[in-house]
Motif scaffolding. Structure first.
Motif, short mmCIF file in Angstrom:
data_model
loop_
_atom_site.label_atom_id
_atom_site.label_comp_id
_atom_site.label_asym_id
_atom_site.label_seq_id
_atom_site.Cartn_x
_atom_site.Cartn_y
_atom_site.Cartn_z
N ASP A 347 52.66 38.95 36.44
CA ASP A 347 53.71 39.80 35.90
C ASP A 347 54.74 40.08 37.00
OD1 ASP A 347 55.11 42.36 35.37
OD2 ASP A 347 53.97 42.25 33.51
N PRO A 348 55.99 39.73 36.75
CA PRO A 348 57.01 39.89 37.81
C PRO A 348 57.23 41.34 38.22
CG PRO A 348 58.00 39.21 35.73
CD PRO A 348 56.53 39.15 35.54
N ASP A 349 56.90 42.26 37.35
CA ASP A 349 57.10 43.67 37.69
C ASP A 349 55.91 44.26 38.42
OD1 ASP A 349 59.62 43.74 36.59
OD2 ASP A 349 58.87 44.22 34.59
N THR A 350 54.73 44.01 37.87
CA THR A 350 53.54 44.65 38.45
C THR A 350 52.80 43.76 39.43
OG1 THR A 350 52.06 43.84 36.72
CG2 THR A 350 53.23 45.88 36.27
N GLY A 351 53.11 42.48 39.41
CA GLY A 351 52.39 41.57 40.29
C GLY A 351 51.01 41.23 39.75
N ALA A 352 50.64 41.80 38.65
CA ALA A 352 49.35 41.58 38.01
C ALA A 352 49.63 41.05 36.62
CB ALA A 352 48.61 42.90 37.98
N PRO A 353 48.77 41.09 35.68
CA PRO A 353 47.34 40.84 35.76
C PRO A 353 47.09 39.38 35.49
CG PRO A 353 47.91 41.74 33.61
CD PRO A 353 49.19 41.39 34.36
N ALA A 354 46.60 38.72 36.45
CA ALA A 354 46.29 37.31 36.25
C ALA A 354 44.82 37.17 35.90
CB ALA A 354 46.60 36.54 37.51
N THR A 355 44.52 36.25 35.03
CA THR A 355 43.13 36.01 34.67
C THR A 355 42.39 35.44 35.88
OG1 THR A 355 43.90 35.46 32.46
CG2 THR A 355 41.65 34.87 33.01
N PRO A 356 41.25 36.02 36.23
CA PRO A 356 40.54 35.53 37.41
C PRO A 356 39.97 34.14 37.19
CG PRO A 356 39.23 37.16 36.25
CD PRO A 356 40.56 37.14 35.58
N PRO A 357 39.79 33.39 38.26
CA PRO A 357 39.18 32.07 38.14
C PRO A 357 37.70 32.23 37.82
CG PRO A 357 39.47 32.66 40.43
CD PRO A 357 40.13 33.74 39.63
N PRO A 358 37.04 31.17 37.38
CA PRO A 358 35.61 31.27 37.09
C PRO A 358 34.83 31.70 38.32
CG PRO A 358 36.38 28.98 37.06
CD PRO A 358 37.58 29.85 37.09
N PRO A 359 33.72 32.41 38.13
CA PRO A 359 32.97 32.97 39.25
C PRO A 359 32.17 31.94 40.04
CG PRO A 359 31.86 33.48 37.18
CD PRO A 359 33.15 32.82 36.83
N TRP A 360 32.08 30.74 39.52
CA TRP A 360 31.33 29.72 40.23
C TRP A 360 32.27 28.75 40.94
CZ3 TRP A 360 31.18 30.35 34.89
CH2 TRP A 360 32.01 29.49 34.17
N SER A 361 31.73 27.99 41.85
CA SER A 361 32.55 27.01 42.56
C SER A 361 32.62 25.73 41.74
CB SER A 361 31.92 26.70 43.91
OG SER A 361 30.66 26.08 43.72
N PRO A 362 33.66 24.95 41.94
CA PRO A 362 33.80 23.70 41.19
C PRO A 362 32.57 22.79 41.36
CG PRO A 362 35.79 24.16 42.43
CD PRO A 362 34.77 25.17 42.86
N GLU A 363 31.96 22.83 42.55
CA GLU A 363 30.82 21.95 42.80
C GLU A 363 29.63 22.31 41.93
OE1 GLU A 363 31.80 24.01 45.91
OE2 GLU A 363 33.57 22.87 45.32
N ARG A 364 29.53 23.59 41.62
CA ARG A 364 28.39 24.02 40.82
C ARG A 364 28.58 23.76 39.33
NH1 ARG A 364 24.29 26.81 42.65
NH2 ARG A 364 24.33 27.59 44.78
N PHE A 365 29.84 23.65 38.93
CA PHE A 365 30.10 23.47 37.51
C PHE A 365 29.67 22.08 37.05
CE2 PHE A 365 32.82 22.13 33.96
CZ PHE A 365 32.47 23.11 33.04
N ASP A 366 28.99 22.02 35.93
CA ASP A 366 28.55 20.74 35.39
C ASP A 366 29.05 20.61 33.96
OD1 ASP A 366 27.20 18.66 34.14
OD2 ASP A 366 25.41 18.93 35.39
N PRO A 367 30.02 19.73 33.75
CA PRO A 367 30.63 19.60 32.43
C PRO A 367 29.62 19.27 31.32
CG PRO A 367 31.55 18.01 33.99
CD PRO A 367 30.61 18.86 34.76
N ASP A 368 28.62 18.48 31.67
CA ASP A 368 27.64 18.09 30.64
C ASP A 368 26.79 19.28 30.23
OD1 ASP A 368 28.58 15.53 30.65
OD2 ASP A 368 27.20 14.87 32.23
N VAL A 369 26.43 20.10 31.22
CA VAL A 369 25.64 21.29 30.92
C VAL A 369 26.46 22.24 30.05
CG1 VAL A 369 24.62 23.37 31.93
CG2 VAL A 369 24.21 21.13 32.99
N PHE A 370 27.72 22.39 30.42
CA PHE A 370 28.60 23.24 29.63
C PHE A 370 28.69 22.72 28.20
CE2 PHE A 370 33.06 24.05 28.15
CZ PHE A 370 32.86 25.38 27.84
N ALA A 371 28.88 21.43 28.07
CA ALA A 371 29.04 20.82 26.74
C ALA A 371 27.80 21.05 25.88
CB ALA A 371 29.32 19.33 26.88
#
Length: 499
Positions: A347-371
């Motif tokens: 938000d250009p006025d408040t500087g917020a609120p951006a949706t946070p990134p996922p709490p895990w690291s990319p290395e831990r994410f497994d697309p097949d498990v998610f699917a």
RNA sequence: GGCCCCAUCGUCUAGAGGCCUAGGACACCACCCUCUCAAGGUGGCGACACGGGUUCGAAUCCCGUUGGGGCUGCCA
């Protein structure tokens, strides 16, 4: 009807306002169904700060909603020559006069008049017949006829009459020689051969001035152009019935995108504000295109209801194929560097609120498990940004720690140690699939005289971290025997550190 | 203050004189389903702002009242 040319003409003021999006949509729908041209014009004549950036935001947002312009973006700031020519023609024709009054002088005279019993506000025509030359800090006013009416033929409102005696001689050229919005807008509509002006109701009061200007321009310039058709859309308001304000209302389209609303759902909802497609309101684009009629647009203001938007988004999400859902979730669970991702916009006025990134690291994410759990995730989310907290237990090294859940589901349950110990034992060698886990856990519950619903809580919190979430046994099946048992053991240890 | 717009459930709307004891959707409540949470199913609550006309008949047409909103910048 000859193919219409309609423009969407936002000013780049920071982010894409939902009211603008609705206006753009109605322009776009109208133009599409008549085989016309949808034009984007950026009205950037004022103090345009960070112009390029804001403009990119508008273009991105339009594209996200599937409404890429057929022409443009044109920049009002690049139309200086046309504006200048119009000003010269108007001046030469006598439609304009120079005015040396300051705001203070005008206000003082208005006050005097009021004291004398004349409540008419606005400019009093002080310089009208002074024949002042141009220049030296003098603005140019339009000589407004004193009698008669201007009637606006509005496609949604019918004939709206404005008595000219209530219309003051308005400024259309600033003292620095630059045109004001009312003039620039009209001139641009002429040079772009706009046939339909579809915009917010807040623009209705300025329309008679633009009509006056248009007619004057027809007389002053060599070309005579037909007045465009006007359509003033009802305002979008907040729950207290006031025009949506940038300050206190969530109006940034970018923010909705960040939260994971699907563009199709957002567009569908927008279409419902001030218009109705008929018996069904959740309808595909082709139905919108087929049924939309400017004449059917409502005249009263519409409340932008996030709850309903969210419901509609949930319907669209559930209607996705599994693959479609997995693909749509990607930016929220596994953002690709360099591509659009949540958190990019602030938000250009408040500087917020951006949706946070996922709490895990990319290395831990497994697309097949998610699917493999996508189907049960899909029916539990209403916006895509909710996906990570449903599946994070799969990709985090330990069960997510949610103090409230721990307290409610484990710590305050006197049977929790027994249940966890029982599950730990039962899960050691049973077949590892959802049905078997269900069966085994049910047996454990019954041996303790508990309903499965109550008995599963400690296990759920121990493994998945929260009292609410995806179906337990499907989740355990995917997580795996070893990790499930490790987390149960860890919970037991946490409960009885001494033992 | 002046000019303009608007007025059906809390919200978005259907309704273009009889089809309306006003329909749908969101939200809310209850129940069912159910391993939590959702989803789904069933039912419930809930509106034509008010007053005059016109008409055999008005949510629908007209007038007024009230209420709400917009505009009223050498911003766009």
């Amino acid at each position: 009807m000859t193919p219409p040319r309609a423009r969407f003409a936002p000013s780049p003021t920071g982010y894409f306002h939902v009211g603008s999006a609705r206006a753009a949509l109605f322009n776009w729908l109208f133009v599409r169904q008549h085989g016309g041209t949808f034009i984007l014009r950026i009205e950037d004549t004022d103090e345009a700060r960070n112009r390029a950036e804001w403009t990119d935001g508008i273009i991105d947002a339009l594209s996200w909603l599937g409404m890429d312009p057929d022409e443009g973006p044109y920049f009002q700031s690049a139309q200086g020559d046309a504006h200048q020519a119009a000003i010269e023609a108007l001046w030469d024709s006598g439609a304009l006069y120079a005015c040396a009054c300051t705001r203070e002088e005008i206000d003082a005279r208005t006050k005097e008049r009021a004291a004398a019993g004349d409540p008419t506000p606005g400019y009093d025509g002080h310089c009208r017949d002074l024949n002042l030359p141009r220049g030296e800090g003098r603005a140019l006013r339009f000589r407004t006829p004193d009698e008669g009416v201007v009637v606006v033929h509005d496609l949604v409102r019918g004939e709206v009459e404005f008595p000219l005696r209530a219309l003051e001689d308005f400024i259309c050229v600033k003292s620095d020689g630059k045109p004001l919005f009312v003039l620039a807008n009209a001139v641009d509509d002429r040079t772009m051969a706009i046939s339909h002006v579809i915009r917010g109701e807040d623009q209705l009061p300025t329309t008679p001035r633009q009509i006056l200007l248009w007619d004057a321009l027809n007389g002053a310039q060599s070309v005579t152009l037909a007045l465009p058709a006007y359509a003033h859309l009802p305002l979008l308001v907040n729950e207290s019935g006031k025009k949506l304000s940038k300050r206190r209302d969530p109006v940034a389209v970018e923010m909705y995108r960040e939260q994971g609303y699907l563009p199709e759902a957002f567009r569908n909802y927008l279409a419902l504000l001030g218009w109705s497609p008929g018996e069904e309101e959740i309808v595909p684009l082709n139905v919108l295109l087929e049924r939309f009629r400017l004449e059917d647009v409502q005249r009263s203001p519409a409340f932008f209801d996030v709850k309903k938007l969210t419901h509609i988004d949930g319907v669209y999400i559930r209607a996705l194929s599994i693959d479609g859902f997995v693909a749509a979730s990607r930016p929220w669970v596994d953002p690709v560097p360099g591509e659009w991702a949540p958190g990019a916009w602030r938000d250009p006025d408040t500087g917020a609120p951006a949706t946070p990134p996922p709490p895990w690291s990319p290395e831990r994410f497994d697309p097949d498990v998610f699917a493999s759990l996508a189907a049960v995730t899909q029916e539990r989310v209403t916006v895509l940004a909710e996906v990570p907290e449903l599946v994070d237990f799969l990709f985090l090294p330990d069960a997510p720690d949610d103090p409230d859940s721990w307290q409610k589901g484990v710590a305050s349950d006197e049977l929790a140690p027994t249940i966890l110990a029982g599950a730990l034992a039962a899960y050691e060698s049973c077949p590892w699939d959802a049905a078997s886990l269900h069966e085994v856990t049910l047996a454990l519950a019954e041996s303790l005289g508990r309903k499965l619903g109550k008995a599963q809580a400690p296990i759920r919190v121990a493994v998945m971290g929260r009292t609410r979430g995806l179906p337990l046994f499907d989740s355990l099946a995917v997580l795996g025997r070893d990790e499930t048992r490790r987390r149960i053991a860890a919970a037991l240890a946490r409960l009885e550190p001494a033992a």
